[in-house]
Design a protein around this motif. Sequence first.
Motif, PDB file in Angstrom:
ATOM      1  N   LEU A  87      85.318  -1.274 -31.160  1.00  0.00           N
ATOM      2  CA  LEU A  87      86.124  -0.833 -30.020  1.00  0.00           C
ATOM      3  C   LEU A  87      87.402  -0.142 -30.495  1.00  0.00           C
ATOM      4  O   LEU A  87      87.660   1.007 -30.139  1.00  0.00           O
ATOM      5  CB  LEU A  87      86.449  -2.030 -29.128  1.00  0.00           C
ATOM      6  N   THR A  88      88.200  -0.824 -31.310  1.00  0.00           N
ATOM      7  CA  THR A  88      89.506  -0.255 -31.675  1.00  0.00           C
ATOM      8  C   THR A  88      89.364   1.038 -32.470  1.00  0.00           C
ATOM      9  O   THR A  88      90.173   1.955 -32.308  1.00  0.00           O
ATOM     10  CB  THR A  88      90.341  -1.255 -32.490  1.00  0.00           C
ATOM     11  N   MET A  89      88.357   1.139 -33.314  1.00  0.00           N
ATOM     12  CA  MET A  89      88.182   2.362 -34.115  1.00  0.00           C
ATOM     13  C   MET A  89      87.779   3.546 -33.240  1.00  0.00           C
ATOM     14  O   MET A  89      87.719   4.675 -33.703  1.00  0.00           O
ATOM     15  CB  MET A  89      87.133   2.148 -35.210  1.00  0.00           C
ATOM     16  N   ASN A  90      87.497   3.279 -31.974  1.00  0.00           N
ATOM     17  CA  ASN A  90      87.203   4.350 -31.023  1.00  0.00           C
ATOM     18  C   ASN A  90      88.253   4.424 -29.915  1.00  0.00           C
ATOM     19  O   ASN A  90      88.035   5.055 -28.877  1.00  0.00           O
ATOM     20  CB  ASN A  90      85.799   4.161 -30.442  1.00  0.00           C
ATOM     21  N   GLY A  91      89.402   3.751 -30.129  1.00  0.00           N
ATOM     22  CA  GLY A  91      90.529   3.876 -29.218  1.00  0.00           C
ATOM     23  C   GLY A  91      90.516   2.935 -28.037  1.00  0.00           C
ATOM     24  O   GLY A  91      91.416   2.978 -27.192  1.00  0.00           O
ATOM     25  N   VAL A  92      89.498   2.070 -27.955  1.00  0.00           N
ATOM     26  CA  VAL A  92      89.391   1.186 -26.789  1.00  0.00           C
ATOM     27  C   VAL A  92      90.315  -0.025 -26.971  1.00  0.00           C
ATOM     28  O   VAL A  92      90.185  -0.768 -27.940  1.00  0.00           O
ATOM     29  CB  VAL A  92      87.939   0.709 -26.580  1.00  0.00           C
ATOM     30  N   THR A  93      91.239  -0.200 -26.027  1.00  0.00           N
ATOM     31  CA  THR A  93      92.149  -1.350 -26.075  1.00  0.00           C
ATOM     32  C   THR A  93      91.948  -2.276 -24.874  1.00  0.00           C
ATOM     33  O   THR A  93      92.494  -3.359 -24.848  1.00  0.00           O
ATOM     34  CB  THR A  93      93.620  -0.887 -26.123  1.00  0.00           C
ATOM     35  N   THR A  94      91.182  -1.814 -23.877  1.00  0.00           N
ATOM     36  CA  THR A  94      90.821  -2.660 -22.735  1.00  0.00           C
ATOM     37  C   THR A  94      89.338  -2.451 -22.460  1.00  0.00           C
ATOM     38  O   THR A  94      88.882  -1.311 -22.351  1.00  0.00           O
ATOM     39  CB  THR A  94      91.611  -2.273 -21.465  1.00  0.00           C
ATOM     40  N   VAL A  95      88.613  -3.558 -22.337  1.00  0.00           N
ATOM     41  CA  VAL A  95      87.178  -3.415 -22.130  1.00  0.00           C
ATOM     42  C   VAL A  95      86.725  -4.378 -21.034  1.00  0.00           C
ATOM     43  O   VAL A  95      87.257  -5.485 -20.912  1.00  0.00           O
ATOM     44  CB  VAL A  95      86.422  -3.665 -23.460  1.00  0.00           C
ATOM     45  N   VAL A  96      85.793  -3.907 -20.215  1.00  0.00           N
ATOM     46  CA  VAL A  96      85.157  -4.789 -19.231  1.00  0.00           C
ATOM     47  C   VAL A  96      83.732  -5.050 -19.704  1.00  0.00           C
ATOM     48  O   VAL A  96      82.929  -4.124 -19.818  1.00  0.00           O
ATOM     49  CB  VAL A  96      85.149  -4.179 -17.822  1.00  0.00           C
ATOM     50  N   GLY A  97      83.435  -6.303 -20.003  1.00  0.00           N
ATOM     51  CA  GLY A  97      82.123  -6.672 -20.521  1.00  0.00           C
ATOM     52  C   GLY A  97      81.132  -6.894 -19.393  1.00  0.00           C
ATOM     53  O   GLY A  97      81.487  -7.381 -18.321  1.00  0.00           O
ATOM     54  N   CYS A  98      79.889  -6.518 -19.651  1.00  0.00           N
ATOM     55  CA  CYS A  98      78.841  -6.760 -18.672  1.00  0.00           C
ATOM     56  C   CYS A  98      77.572  -7.211 -19.388  1.00  0.00           C
ATOM     57  O   CYS A  98      77.477  -7.119 -20.608  1.00  0.00           O
ATOM     58  CB  CYS A  98      78.592  -5.509 -17.826  1.00  0.00           C
ATOM     59  N   ILE A  99      76.603  -7.699 -18.606  1.00  0.00           N
ATOM     60  CA  ILE A  99      75.392  -8.250 -19.212  1.00  0.00           C
ATOM     61  C   ILE A  99      74.319  -7.179 -19.271  1.00  0.00           C
ATOM     62  O   ILE A  99      74.179  -6.515 -20.294  1.00  0.00           O
ATOM     63  CB  ILE A  99      74.962  -9.553 -18.504  1.00  0.00           C
ATOM     64  N   GLY A 100      73.551  -6.944 -18.231  1.00  0.00           N
ATOM     65  CA  GLY A 100      72.519  -5.906 -18.316  1.00  0.00           C
ATOM     66  C   GLY A 100      71.182  -6.390 -17.816  1.00  0.00           C
ATOM     67  O   GLY A 100      71.103  -7.215 -16.902  1.00  0.00           O
ATOM     68  N   THR A 101      70.115  -5.878 -18.402  1.00  0.00           N
ATOM     69  CA  THR A 101      68.768  -6.192 -17.925  1.00  0.00           C
ATOM     70  C   THR A 101      68.424  -7.656 -18.115  1.00  0.00           C
ATOM     71  O   THR A 101      67.808  -8.275 -17.250  1.00  0.00           O
ATOM     72  CB  THR A 101      67.715  -5.367 -18.707  1.00  0.00           C
ATOM     73  N   ASP A 102      68.788  -8.186 -19.283  1.00  0.00           N
ATOM     74  CA  ASP A 102      68.421  -9.556 -19.639  1.00  0.00           C
ATOM     75  C   ASP A 102      69.503 -10.534 -19.180  1.00  0.00           C
ATOM     76  O   ASP A 102      70.508 -10.722 -19.850  1.00  0.00           O
ATOM     77  CB  ASP A 102      68.236  -9.635 -21.161  1.00  0.00           C
ATOM     78  N   GLY A 103      69.279 -11.144 -18.011  1.00  0.00           N
ATOM     79  CA  GLY A 103      70.221 -12.137 -17.501  1.00  0.00           C
ATOM     80  C   GLY A 103      69.752 -13.558 -17.778  1.00  0.00           C
ATOM     81  O   GLY A 103      70.251 -14.514 -17.178  1.00  0.00           O
ATOM     82  N   ILE A 104      68.807 -13.699 -18.682  1.00  0.00           N
ATOM     83  CA  ILE A 104      68.300 -15.026 -19.032  1.00  0.00           C
ATOM     84  C   ILE A 104      68.847 -15.474 -20.388  1.00  0.00           C
ATOM     85  O   ILE A 104      69.536 -16.485 -20.477  1.00  0.00           O
ATOM     86  CB  ILE A 104      66.749 -15.026 -19.065  1.00  0.00           C
ATOM     87  N   THR A 105      68.575 -14.686 -21.432  1.00  0.00           N
ATOM     88  CA  THR A 105      69.102 -15.091 -22.749  1.00  0.00           C
ATOM     89  C   THR A 105      70.552 -14.650 -22.922  1.00  0.00           C
ATOM     90  O   THR A 105      71.188 -14.981 -23.909  1.00  0.00           O
ATOM     91  CB  THR A 105      68.249 -14.539 -23.911  1.00  0.00           C
ATOM     92  N   ARG A 106      71.065 -13.859 -21.978  1.00  0.00           N
ATOM     93  CA  ARG A 106      72.494 -13.506 -21.968  1.00  0.00           C
ATOM     94  C   ARG A 106      73.049 -14.105 -20.687  1.00  0.00           C
ATOM     95  O   ARG A 106      72.572 -13.762 -19.597  1.00  0.00           O
ATOM     96  CB  ARG A 106      72.684 -12.002 -21.900  1.00  0.00           C
TER      97      ARG A 106
END
Length: 393
Positions: A87-106
């Motif tokens: 993230l930081t090496m690409n300038g990102v200092t704020t991130v919103v995390g999300c899960i995705g297709t797999d809502g079972i093992t994640r």
Amino acid sequence: MVTIIRNAAVYQPEYAGKKDVMILGDKIAAVGENLTAEFNGAVSVTEIDGTGQILIPGLIDSHEHIMGGGGEGGFSTRTPEASLTDLTMNGVTTVVGCIGTDGITRDMAALLAKAHGLEEEGITTYVYTGSYQVPVHTLTGSVMKDIMLLDKVIGAGEIAISDHRSSQPSFEEFTRIVSDVRVGGMLSGKAGIVNIHLGDSSRLMDLIWRTVKETEIPYSQFLPTHVNRNEALFQSCIEFAKEGGVIDFTGNEDIDYWETICDEVRVCRGIGRLLEAGASENSFTISSDGQGSLPVFNSKGEYQGIGMGKASCLLKEIRECVNREGLPLETALRGITANPARILKLSKKGHILPGYDGDLCLLTEKGLELKTVIAKGRVMVQDGKAVVKGTFE
Ligand code: ZN
């Protein structure tokens, strides 16, 4: 901890001229000319020469699979977690995390743990509750409770519609989720945003359009993403943006390749078209879909192969907006600074102004290459090299 960045071309993201910016602790203390800090030697002042460089707010990535995602091609295609420097090496200092297709093992416990980990390592993190699936998989058993009682939860998502991987939510199921998210946001002073994963099907944005037309829920409750995944979808999203909605482009590091296998809209051209159509420069965000899998399906929905999103696409898209599309830098930058800050209600993010968080990036004036990244007042990247790394990097 005091840092003064001198003589950089400051984009707040509006261009403010050559200025000095002083950071005190984790906040921006002053923006002006010839700034001085006198602490009688009690505090050391670090000076960074910004001559020949552009200073922009730290990037806000509103959709990133921080703990990995994927799996659409079987367990071996589950993608890895984002490290701090991804993230930081690409300038990102704020991130919103999300899960995705797999809502079972994640699940939400793991997502929150990852978000807390990145925060401990130095950046700012939030999450959406849920995954593609409906009913939404929450931590507390209720979407509203997750948003109201878990500090890092600012909305729900990415809930999938118009996609063969979605739960095929009915209109009633969909509007119930959106209204719960809205009220949860209102009661806790948060955005209460519903981040919608738009799939490839011909139903496009139908569920969202029906919701804003048939209920009292406003356009501002939604942040639909992957709007540029195909031409038909994008045209519907332009209309949504013209009506006052905000749409989220998914950056693409390898668009030259993807353009050959589908009709994905190049981000810079999409933003250009959006503005030409009369939508406001506040109407778009760009996110990376970082660490998310990019599966390729054929017309029968059969899995063909896989790639992975990268946060590096964000600045690459900004460069394309400027160099290829001829957009003003300050307009393009809104998509990764001021606009996500506003729609996500992150009141101390996305601008270079006194009182805002000390999240900043220095880019070369020529080439817009990332040189320095500061997150909450701490230098994370210097001369293009990570000076702060994640625990296991
Ligand atoms: Zn998605």
